[in-house]
Enzyme design. Structure first.
Site, PDB file in Angstrom:
ATOM      1  CB  VAL A 182      20.668  74.707  11.437  1.00  0.00           C
ATOM      2  CG1 VAL A 182      19.206  74.341  11.224  1.00  0.00           C
ATOM      3  CG2 VAL A 182      20.849  76.217  11.331  1.00  0.00           C
ATOM      4  CB  ILE A 213       9.340  84.591  11.215  1.00  0.00           C
ATOM      5  CG1 ILE A 213      10.209  85.347  12.208  1.00  0.00           C
ATOM      6  CG2 ILE A 213       8.011  85.306  10.998  1.00  0.00           C
ATOM      7  CD1 ILE A 213      10.625  86.740  11.737  1.00  0.00           C
ATOM      8  CD  GLU A 266      28.390  82.969   9.559  1.00  0.00           C
ATOM      9  OE1 GLU A 266      29.312  82.468   8.905  1.00  0.00           O
ATOM     10  OE2 GLU A 266      27.190  82.716   9.380  1.00  0.00           O
ATOM     11  CE  LYS A 268      18.125  85.188   5.603  1.00  0.00           C
ATOM     12  NZ  LYS A 268      18.705  85.789   6.815  1.00  0.00           N
TER      13      LYS A 268
HETATM   14  P1  NDP Z   1      27.298  75.231  10.060  1.00  0.00           P
HETATM   15  O1  NDP Z   1      28.522  75.729   9.388  1.00  0.00           O
HETATM   16  O2  NDP Z   1      27.190  75.403  11.535  1.00  0.00           O
HETATM   17  O3  NDP Z   1      27.137  73.673   9.745  1.00  0.00           O
HETATM   18  C1  NDP Z   1      27.354  73.145   8.473  1.00  0.00           C
HETATM   19  C2  NDP Z   1      27.339  71.640   8.549  1.00  0.00           C
HETATM   20  O4  NDP Z   1      27.515  71.120   7.247  1.00  0.00           O
HETATM   21  C3  NDP Z   1      28.451  71.042   9.409  1.00  0.00           C
HETATM   22  O5  NDP Z   1      27.960  69.971  10.159  1.00  0.00           O
HETATM   23  C4  NDP Z   1      29.454  70.532   8.364  1.00  0.00           C
HETATM   24  O6  NDP Z   1      30.179  69.381   8.781  1.00  0.00           O
HETATM   25  C5  NDP Z   1      28.556  70.141   7.246  1.00  0.00           C
HETATM   26  N1  NDP Z   1      29.224  70.165   5.956  1.00  0.00           N
HETATM   27  C6  NDP Z   1      29.878  71.190   5.368  1.00  0.00           C
HETATM   28  N2  NDP Z   1      30.375  70.813   4.178  1.00  0.00           N
HETATM   29  C7  NDP Z   1      30.021  69.523   4.006  1.00  0.00           C
HETATM   30  C8  NDP Z   1      30.246  68.578   2.982  1.00  0.00           C
HETATM   31  N3  NDP Z   1      30.923  68.889   1.881  1.00  0.00           N
HETATM   32  N4  NDP Z   1      29.745  67.322   3.134  1.00  0.00           N
HETATM   33  C9  NDP Z   1      29.046  66.992   4.247  1.00  0.00           C
HETATM   34  N5  NDP Z   1      28.785  67.871   5.256  1.00  0.00           N
HETATM   35  C10 NDP Z   1      29.280  69.105   5.131  1.00  0.00           C
HETATM   36  O7  NDP Z   1      26.058  75.904   9.310  1.00  0.00           O
HETATM   37  P2  NDP Z   1      24.657  76.330   9.925  1.00  0.00           P
HETATM   38  O8  NDP Z   1      24.080  75.211  10.683  1.00  0.00           O
HETATM   39  O9  NDP Z   1      24.777  77.652  10.591  1.00  0.00           O
HETATM   40  O10 NDP Z   1      23.812  76.625   8.594  1.00  0.00           O
HETATM   41  C11 NDP Z   1      23.304  75.564   7.813  1.00  0.00           C
HETATM   42  C12 NDP Z   1      22.333  76.114   6.776  1.00  0.00           C
HETATM   43  O11 NDP Z   1      21.269  76.761   7.430  1.00  0.00           O
HETATM   44  C13 NDP Z   1      22.914  77.143   5.807  1.00  0.00           C
HETATM   45  O12 NDP Z   1      22.308  77.007   4.554  1.00  0.00           O
HETATM   46  C14 NDP Z   1      22.502  78.464   6.430  1.00  0.00           C
HETATM   47  O13 NDP Z   1      22.413  79.512   5.483  1.00  0.00           O
HETATM   48  C15 NDP Z   1      21.124  78.098   6.946  1.00  0.00           C
HETATM   49  N6  NDP Z   1      20.649  78.942   8.019  1.00  0.00           N
HETATM   50  C16 NDP Z   1      21.402  79.099   9.129  1.00  0.00           C
HETATM   51  C17 NDP Z   1      20.950  79.896  10.163  1.00  0.00           C
HETATM   52  C18 NDP Z   1      21.746  80.087  11.400  1.00  0.00           C
HETATM   53  O14 NDP Z   1      21.303  80.870  12.258  1.00  0.00           O
HETATM   54  N7  NDP Z   1      22.874  79.428  11.575  1.00  0.00           N
HETATM   55  C19 NDP Z   1      19.655  80.585  10.063  1.00  0.00           C
HETATM   56  C20 NDP Z   1      18.920  80.293   8.868  1.00  0.00           C
HETATM   57  C21 NDP Z   1      19.419  79.504   7.875  1.00  0.00           C
HETATM   58  P3  NDP Z   1      31.171  69.434  10.069  1.00  0.00           P
HETATM   59  O15 NDP Z   1      30.258  69.494  11.265  1.00  0.00           O
HETATM   60  O16 NDP Z   1      31.924  68.157  10.000  1.00  0.00           O
HETATM   61  O17 NDP Z   1      31.995  70.650   9.895  1.00  0.00           O
HETATM   62  N1  HSE Z   2      23.427  85.461   9.069  1.00  0.00           N
HETATM   63  C1  HSE Z   2      21.997  85.442   9.061  1.00  0.00           C
HETATM   64  C2  HSE Z   2      21.474  86.626   9.887  1.00  0.00           C
HETATM   65  C3  HSE Z   2      21.527  84.115   9.625  1.00  0.00           C
HETATM   66  O1  HSE Z   2      22.271  87.343  10.521  1.00  0.00           O
HETATM   67  O2  HSE Z   2      20.286  86.881   9.884  1.00  0.00           O
HETATM   68  C4  HSE Z   2      20.100  83.839   9.315  1.00  0.00           C
HETATM   69  O3  HSE Z   2      19.864  83.608   7.982  1.00  0.00           O
END
Ligand code: NDP
Ligand code: HSE
Length: 437
Positions: free
Chosen positions: A11, A134, A188, A203
């Site tokens: 994200v 959405i 995942e 959610k």
């Molecule tokens: P990712 O695992 O792809 O990214 C997580 C990021 O957080 C990485 O950049 C990671 O660093 C960083 N990170 C993790 N731990 C630490 C720490 N201790 N200190 C600093 N940085 C840290 O996650 P997503 O982007 O998929 O998801 C992010 C959020 O968005 C979550 O809350 C998820 O539930 C929510 N979300 C995600 C969706 C999706 O489709 N992916 C949809 C809706 C919500 P590094 O890059 O160095 O590993």
């Molecule tokens: N793992 C979640 C899904 C990502 O499959 O809908 C969005 O929150």
């Protein structure tokens, strides 16, 4: 407007890309340019492709970044409970505005964030936390504030919707469909949060809190995942003109003492093909809202993925930035109703029960007697030879029973007693039925 971005993964990377591509439009919409003050990550040396940012902006010290005086808005896209909670409480208490996609944290301890926002005077926005792209939370928290929402029914997890849709389309079993979801990048490596319903339950808690002006946490949500849904269940649903979906259901309900309560649950359920949620396929999300004056509303779109989620995050960034420039903040959390959460045992549902029974005189009477003892009324009964074959009397038979509405505890007690009967070889499956048949 200076942003601290916490997280630069699926994200966060897309947030940066969109910020770069649309910087002129975003500045015009806000009335000031958006600048990145810093980006906190876990591994500074990680290959991030061709992200359009200065590498000098990366840091592994999120707290120091949040505390900087030149940071106005903190965008958290890391996930998890700690340390995200400590970071956001710190930012909010310091008067910064926060945008987060972290449904797990909001469902676990949203109260701590709302309290910190009220203390510091900044905004707390989290549109991306439920149903990705959405626009759903803003309608619940603003547009529908003149109405009385009675029920929210949604498909809010894309991974499980992909799996169930694949099982429905191809007749595949759960394991096979999960494998396909993993290969295509929907599931995942550890799919537990999705397939066991934890993601949808978080959610559901957020949706219920907003819809019913009550703090509802993940622990208040009844949760069952999809791992036990079988190809036979899907086939049986089809035979009844139904499909199986992982539903999140949050509803007002009156308890036996006449008090208004909220009931919040996540579980797989059969819904008729005529239900508006039945045609939501692939990894899409959809949420069906019912309100006294507005009637029925349906929200549909992409619930996950980098770009769709970043769209919701940026919408929030624009909103909180505008508020800061205008020197105002959005209305704070609305939890005045403080309705009690109704235990799952009191929720009114219907069951679809598949039994493998001995095929001999008196079996139907014995089975029906169990339902009668628990005051559960049977709606339909279908019997056929075991395994769909052509066995004759004296062999086993498949019995499929669909009930009328009854308290969940009575249905569960019925199933427990059925399992103890010697004429019942096995209870092959138990599924709830929603949406009328
Ligand atoms: P990712 O695992 O792809 O990214 C997580 C990021 O957080 C990485 O950049 C990671 O660093 C960083 N990170 C993790 N731990 C630490 C720490 N201790 N200190 C600093 N940085 C840290 O996650 P997503 O982007 O998929 O998801 C992010 C959020 O968005 C979550 O809350 C998820 O539930 C929510 N979300 C995600 C969706 C999706 O489709 N992916 C949809 C809706 C919500 P590094 O890059 O160095 O590993
Ligand atoms: N793992 C979640 C899904 C990502 O499959 O809908 C969005 O929150």
């Amino acid at each position: 407007m200076r942003l601290a971005l916490l997280g630069c993964g699926t994200v966060g990377g897309e947030v940066l890309r969109l910020l770069h591509e649309q910087s002129a439009d975003l500045a015009a919409r806000i009335g000031a340019p958006l600048e990145i003050a810093g980006i906190a990550v876990r591994r500074i040396g990680r290959d991030r492709g061709d992200l359009p940012v200065d590498p000098a902006l990366f840091t592994t010290d999120p707290l120091a970044l949040i505390k900087r005086d030149d940071v106005d808005v903190v965008v958290e896209v890391v996930g998890g409970i700690e340390p995200a909670r400590s970071w956001l409480v710190e930012a909010l208490r310091a008067g910064k505005s926060v945008v987060t996609a972290n449904k797990a944290l909001l469902a676990e301890d949203g109260g701590a964030l709302h309290d910190a926002a009220a203390e510091g005077g900044g905004d707390l926005y989290y549109e991306a936390s439920v149903a990705g792209a959405i626009p759903l939370l803003r309608p619940l928290r603003e547009s529908l504030h003149g109405d009385r929402i009675t029920r929210v029914t949604g498909i809010v997890n894309g991974t499980t919707n992909f799996i169930l849709s694949a099982m429905d389309a191809t007749g595949a079993g759960f394991a096979e469909a999960l494998e396909e979801a993993t290969e295509l990048g929907y599931a995942e490596a550890d799919p537990t949060a999705d397939v066991e319903g934890f993601d949808a339950a978080a959610k559901a808690a957020i949706l219920a809190s907003l819809a019913f002006h009550t703090r509802v946490g993940a622990a208040d949500v009844y949760r069952a995942g999809i791992t036990e849904v079988t190809a036979a269940d899907v086939a049986s649903a089809k035979a009844m003109g139904c499909t199986i979906k992982l539903l999140c259901i949050a509803a007002r309900a009156v308890d036996p003492a006449g008090r208004e309560t909220v009931s919040v649950r996540v579980h797989p359920a059969m819904i008729p093909l005529t239900h508006p949620l039945a045609s939501v396929g692939d990894a899409f999300n959809a949420v069906f809202v019912e309100a006294d004056a507005a009637g029925q509303l349906m929200f549909y779109g992409r619930g996950a993925g980098g770009a769709p989620t970043a769209s919701a995050v940026l919408g929030d960034v624009v909103a909180v930035s505008r508020n800061r420039l205008a020197g105002v903040r959005a209305a704070s959390e609305s939890a005045y109703a403080d309705l009690p959460v109704r235990p799952m045992g009191e929720a009114l549902t219907r069951y679809h029960i598949s039994l493998d029974v001995a095929d001999r005189p008196g079996v139907l009477e014995a089975v029906a007697g169990v339902f009668a003892r628990h005051a559960v009324s049977i709606a339909t009964v279908r019997q056929g030879p075991a395994g769909g074959g052509s066995a004759g009397q004296g062999e086993d038979a498949d019995l499929v029973i669909v009930t009328h509405v009854a308290p969940d505890a009575a249905l569960a007690a019925t199933v427990r007693e059925l399992r103890g009967l010697d004429i019942v070889r096995s209870v092959a499956s138990v599924l709830r039925v929603e949406g009328g048949l």
